[in-house]
Design a protein around this motif. Structure first.
Motif, short mmCIF file in Angstrom:
data_model
loop_
_atom_site.label_atom_id
_atom_site.label_comp_id
_atom_site.label_asym_id
_atom_site.label_seq_id
_atom_site.Cartn_x
_atom_site.Cartn_y
_atom_site.Cartn_z
N LYS A 16 0.84 -1.21 0.00
CA LYS A 16 0.00 0.00 0.00
C LYS A 16 0.87 1.25 0.00
CE LYS A 16 -4.11 2.01 2.00
NZ LYS A 16 -5.33 1.71 2.73
N ILE A 17 1.92 1.24 0.79
CA ILE A 17 2.83 2.39 0.82
C ILE A 17 3.51 2.56 -0.54
CG2 ILE A 17 4.90 3.38 1.87
CD1 ILE A 17 2.33 3.33 3.64
N ALA A 18 3.90 1.45 -1.16
CA ALA A 18 4.52 1.51 -2.48
C ALA A 18 3.59 2.18 -3.49
CB ALA A 18 4.90 0.11 -2.96
N ASP A 19 2.31 1.86 -3.43
CA ASP A 19 1.34 2.44 -4.36
C ASP A 19 1.11 3.93 -4.09
OD1 ASP A 19 1.01 -0.02 -5.55
OD2 ASP A 19 -0.77 -0.55 -4.38
N LEU A 20 1.32 4.36 -2.86
CA LEU A 20 1.08 5.76 -2.50
C LEU A 20 2.26 6.68 -2.79
CD1 LEU A 20 -0.73 5.27 0.94
CD2 LEU A 20 -1.74 6.21 -1.14
N SER B 67 1.97 -0.99 10.88
CA SER B 67 0.60 -1.13 11.37
C SER B 67 -0.13 0.21 11.45
CB SER B 67 0.58 -1.79 12.76
OG SER B 67 1.31 -1.02 13.69
N LYS B 68 0.63 1.31 11.34
CA LYS B 68 0.03 2.64 11.35
C LYS B 68 0.76 3.53 10.36
CE LYS B 68 -0.36 4.63 15.28
NZ LYS B 68 -0.09 5.07 16.69
N ALA B 69 -0.01 4.34 9.64
CA ALA B 69 0.59 5.28 8.69
C ALA B 69 -0.30 6.50 8.57
CB ALA B 69 0.78 4.62 7.32
N GLU B 70 0.32 7.67 8.51
CA GLU B 70 -0.46 8.88 8.27
C GLU B 70 0.38 9.86 7.47
OE1 GLU B 70 -0.31 11.83 11.92
OE2 GLU B 70 -1.04 9.86 12.59
N PHE B 71 -0.33 10.65 6.63
CA PHE B 71 0.34 11.63 5.78
C PHE B 71 0.01 13.03 6.28
CE2 PHE B 71 0.52 14.41 1.99
CZ PHE B 71 1.87 14.28 1.72
N HIS B 72 1.03 13.80 6.55
CA HIS B 72 0.86 15.19 6.96
C HIS B 72 1.01 16.06 5.71
CE1 HIS B 72 1.34 14.96 11.52
NE2 HIS B 72 1.23 13.72 11.08
N ASP B 73 -0.10 16.59 5.26
CA ASP B 73 -0.14 17.43 4.05
C ASP B 73 0.20 18.87 4.46
OD1 ASP B 73 -0.91 19.07 1.90
OD2 ASP B 73 -2.41 17.62 1.24
N ILE C 210 -5.04 9.85 7.92
CA ILE C 210 -4.67 8.56 8.50
C ILE C 210 -5.03 7.47 7.52
CG2 ILE C 210 -5.07 6.95 10.40
CD1 ILE C 210 -5.66 9.35 12.18
N LEU C 211 -4.06 6.69 7.12
CA LEU C 211 -4.26 5.65 6.11
C LEU C 211 -4.86 4.40 6.74
CD1 LEU C 211 -0.87 5.97 4.19
CD2 LEU C 211 -2.98 7.25 3.85
N SER C 212 -5.68 3.73 5.97
CA SER C 212 -6.28 2.48 6.43
C SER C 212 -5.29 1.35 6.24
CB SER C 212 -7.57 2.19 5.65
OG SER C 212 -8.10 0.95 6.02
N ILE C 213 -4.81 0.79 7.35
CA ILE C 213 -3.82 -0.28 7.31
C ILE C 213 -4.39 -1.51 8.03
CG2 ILE C 213 -1.53 -1.03 8.11
CD1 ILE C 213 -1.31 1.05 5.95
#
Length: 333
Positions: free
Chosen positions: A131-135, A256-262, A270-273
């Protein structure tokens, strides 16, 4: 059904066997240990299992088709080679091999014998990693990254007592960059490709390997910093920096947790993981996809990508440790 044999009777082997059985695509056929009682103790909870105390007998078990190898690092090469020559597929726990020469020989031999070689680097098989690779944006929009994985090893106490346990020994291809840093290198190479330069600044132990250290991977437009260690604990997040913000990961070895600060919009996404209770289930499924469909071109492409990634990670790991003056016995052969 994939008929699985096990070399290495530690906790990680139990975790892989439980993951494999949970997929309902494997059964445990055989266990190898130099001591029969050790093999039996490992296998007793899995039902009808064969045991062997020498590798010739073990690899001679005809109905066993795939072997998971989780012995000390320095033993992986000869055991994988023997297994491949016996016509078995091999799943080798990370780090698979000590040198690029060993890696190249196993890949070539597996191709010749028409069997499969997998390095069990579980993080790259997890849905969260993909998922991170795709983002990720284009590389020219990446400004850098910091990845951390440090965890105190109980066996470091033996080093402090003047001993040399396998995981901290150059004779067994041990040390922090080999054991834990491999996850960080897999993340960097898996997401960004091979770096142009790789440098490792290690804190070496009296045994000759690294207890902890910092690596820098240089790409065309950005650097990736890796912090790893087995004689201290770290509680830092890992981060990837973009032109428009920052992606924060709780780890890269098991996300297990990921979030993007724009930054531009001052928003936090907050990404769904989703994660599995046993973190090895996804790699067990991936390996089974290939093993059960050996002539499927789609699975063939996936397999070749994993092999090439393993080859490249091994190159980077070797460059890193050599830049820090860490020499394994395998380098001298």
């Amino acid at each position: 059904m994939i008929h699985l044999g096990i070399i290495g009777t530690n906790w990680i082997s139990h975790q892989f066997v439980k993951a494999a059985l949970e997929t309902n695509r494997y059964d445990l056929t055989a266990v190898y240990s130099r001591k029969l009682e050790t093999a039996q103790k490992f296998g007793e909870e899995y039902g009808d299992v064969e045991y062997a105390t020498d590798l010739k007998t073990f690899f001679g078990i005809a109905h066993m088709d795939t072997v998971y190898i989780a012995s000390p690092n320095s033993l992986h090469f000869e055991q994988a080679k023997q297994g491949i020559l016996a016509g078995k597929n091999v799943i080798v726990e990370k780090p698979a091999f000590s040198t690029p020469e060993e890696m190249a020989e196993i890949i070539e031999l597996a191709n010749q014998q028409k069997v499969f070689f997998f390095e069990a680097a579980r993080n790259v098989h997890e849905k969260s990693f993909k998922k991170i690779a795709d983002l990720l944006p284009l590389k020219n929009q990446i400004m850098g990254a910091n990845f951390t994985y440090m965890k105190y090893s109980s066996r470091y106490d033996q080093v402090l007592a003047g001993q040399e346990p396998n995981i901290f020994s150059p004779h067994f291809s041990g040390g922090a960059i080999a054991d834990l840093g491999v996850y960080l290198v897999y993340a960097a190479v898996g997401w960004f490709g091979l770096p142009n330069e790789s440098h490792y600044f290690a804190r070496k132990l009296p045994t000759g390997v690294d207890g902890m250290g910092t690596a820098i991977l240089r790409y065309d437009l950005f650097d990736v910093t890796l912090q790893t260690g087995k004689n201290a604990d770290a509680f830092l997040d890992s981060e990837i920096y973009f032109e428009g913000g920052t992606l924060i990961l709780d780890s890269v070895n098991a996300i297990s947790k990921a979030e993007f600060h724009d930054r531009n919009h001052q928003e936090r996404d907050i990404l769904s993981i989703t994660t599995e209770e046993n973190p090895m289930i996804e790699e067990a499924h991936d390996f089974a996809d290939v093993l059960e469909n050996p002539n499927d071109p789609v699975q063939g492409v996936r397999y070749e990508e994993w092999v090439e990634l393993s080859r490249n990670v091994n190159k980077v790991l070797t460059t890193l440790r050599k830049s820090a003056g860490i020499v394994f016995d395998a380098d001298k052969e």
